[in-house]
Design a protein around this motif. Sequence first.
Motif, short mmCIF file in Angstrom:
data_model
loop_
_atom_site.label_atom_id
_atom_site.label_comp_id
_atom_site.label_asym_id
_atom_site.label_seq_id
_atom_site.Cartn_x
_atom_site.Cartn_y
_atom_site.Cartn_z
N VAL A 82 0.87 -1.17 0.00
CA VAL A 82 0.00 0.00 0.00
C VAL A 82 0.90 1.22 0.00
O VAL A 82 1.88 1.27 0.75
CB VAL A 82 -0.91 0.03 1.25
CG1 VAL A 82 -1.78 1.28 1.26
CG2 VAL A 82 -1.78 -1.21 1.32
N GLY A 83 0.57 2.19 -0.83
CA GLY A 83 1.32 3.43 -0.87
C GLY A 83 0.40 4.61 -0.63
O GLY A 83 -0.74 4.62 -1.09
N TYR A 84 0.92 5.59 0.11
CA TYR A 84 0.17 6.82 0.39
C TYR A 84 1.00 8.02 -0.02
O TYR A 84 2.21 8.07 0.24
CB TYR A 84 -0.13 6.94 1.89
CG TYR A 84 -1.08 5.91 2.42
CD1 TYR A 84 -2.46 6.09 2.34
CD2 TYR A 84 -0.61 4.74 3.00
CE1 TYR A 84 -3.34 5.14 2.82
CE2 TYR A 84 -1.49 3.78 3.50
CZ TYR A 84 -2.85 3.99 3.40
OH TYR A 84 -3.72 3.05 3.89
N ASP A 85 0.33 8.99 -0.64
CA ASP A 85 0.96 10.26 -0.97
C ASP A 85 -0.14 11.32 -0.98
O ASP A 85 -1.30 11.01 -1.29
CB ASP A 85 1.63 10.19 -2.34
CG ASP A 85 2.66 11.29 -2.52
OD1 ASP A 85 3.86 10.98 -2.46
OD2 ASP A 85 2.26 12.47 -2.69
N VAL A 86 0.20 12.56 -0.65
CA VAL A 86 -0.81 13.62 -0.60
C VAL A 86 -1.26 14.08 -1.98
O VAL A 86 -2.28 14.73 -2.10
CB VAL A 86 -0.32 14.86 0.20
CG1 VAL A 86 -0.10 14.52 1.65
CG2 VAL A 86 0.89 15.49 -0.42
N SER A 87 -0.52 13.74 -3.01
CA SER A 87 -0.83 14.23 -4.35
C SER A 87 -1.71 13.26 -5.13
O SER A 87 -1.28 12.17 -5.50
CB SER A 87 0.47 14.44 -5.13
OG SER A 87 0.20 14.67 -6.49
N PHE A 109 -2.76 2.22 -4.12
CA PHE A 109 -2.27 3.54 -3.74
C PHE A 109 -3.42 4.44 -3.37
O PHE A 109 -4.49 4.38 -3.98
CB PHE A 109 -1.46 4.14 -4.90
CG PHE A 109 -0.28 3.31 -5.28
CD1 PHE A 109 0.90 3.41 -4.56
CD2 PHE A 109 -0.33 2.41 -6.33
CE1 PHE A 109 2.01 2.62 -4.89
CE2 PHE A 109 0.76 1.63 -6.68
CZ PHE A 109 1.93 1.74 -5.95
N PHE A 110 -3.17 5.31 -2.38
CA PHE A 110 -4.21 6.20 -1.87
C PHE A 110 -3.66 7.61 -1.72
O PHE A 110 -2.54 7.80 -1.26
CB PHE A 110 -4.72 5.70 -0.51
CG PHE A 110 -5.34 4.34 -0.61
CD1 PHE A 110 -6.66 4.19 -0.96
CD2 PHE A 110 -4.58 3.20 -0.36
CE1 PHE A 110 -7.23 2.93 -1.08
CE2 PHE A 110 -5.13 1.94 -0.47
CZ PHE A 110 -6.47 1.80 -0.83
N ALA A 111 -4.49 8.58 -2.10
CA ALA A 111 -4.14 10.00 -1.95
C ALA A 111 -4.61 10.49 -0.59
O ALA A 111 -5.80 10.68 -0.37
CB ALA A 111 -4.78 10.82 -3.07
N GLN A 112 -3.65 10.62 0.31
CA GLN A 112 -3.93 11.17 1.63
C GLN A 112 -2.62 11.50 2.31
O GLN A 112 -1.56 11.03 1.90
CB GLN A 112 -4.72 10.19 2.50
CG GLN A 112 -3.90 9.04 3.04
CD GLN A 112 -4.61 8.24 4.12
OE1 GLN A 112 -5.69 7.74 3.89
NE2 GLN A 112 -3.99 8.13 5.28
#
Length: 160
Positions: A82-87, A109-112
């Motif tokens: 799982v990957g998270y990034d604000v963009s 992947f999730f934007a947060q």
Amino acid sequence: MEHSQHFAWDREYQDPSFVSLSNEPSSHLLAFLKWAREDAIHNDRRHPNDLFADSDLRVLDVGCGNGRHALYMAQQYGSKGVGYDVSPTVIKAARKQSAEAGLDNLVDFFAQSIADPFKEIEDGSVSLVVDAMASHALYVGEHTMLLKELHRTMNADGWL
């Protein structure tokens, strides 16, 4: 994380002349994997070739950018991730790469913000956390929130 930081990071990823993203794993991840194999040999642990070849291996990539670390681990070891990034812009790119590589069944992947709870991750289920310079952008209170989430999600034998 403040909304202004979300906006700033997303704008950077929208301009390819400003941010150049590699699809290759960082030298830091490769160095860690090498160290872990050597440590396994030195301490007579499981065979180094089997160290990451575990169907239960779960990778958490915080500040994942285009997902290169989680995707590398899935390609090399079949790990789930799982990957998270604000963009949202870079998350869209990570999902596209994952689908093109046929890894979207292993990695999502999730934007947060990485300072927010990781709702998709169960307690004690993460084996490896990759933080390639993302947590340095957090404010003091956000570091505390991230550390609490890492503590909650990592298993007892996990690596950070």
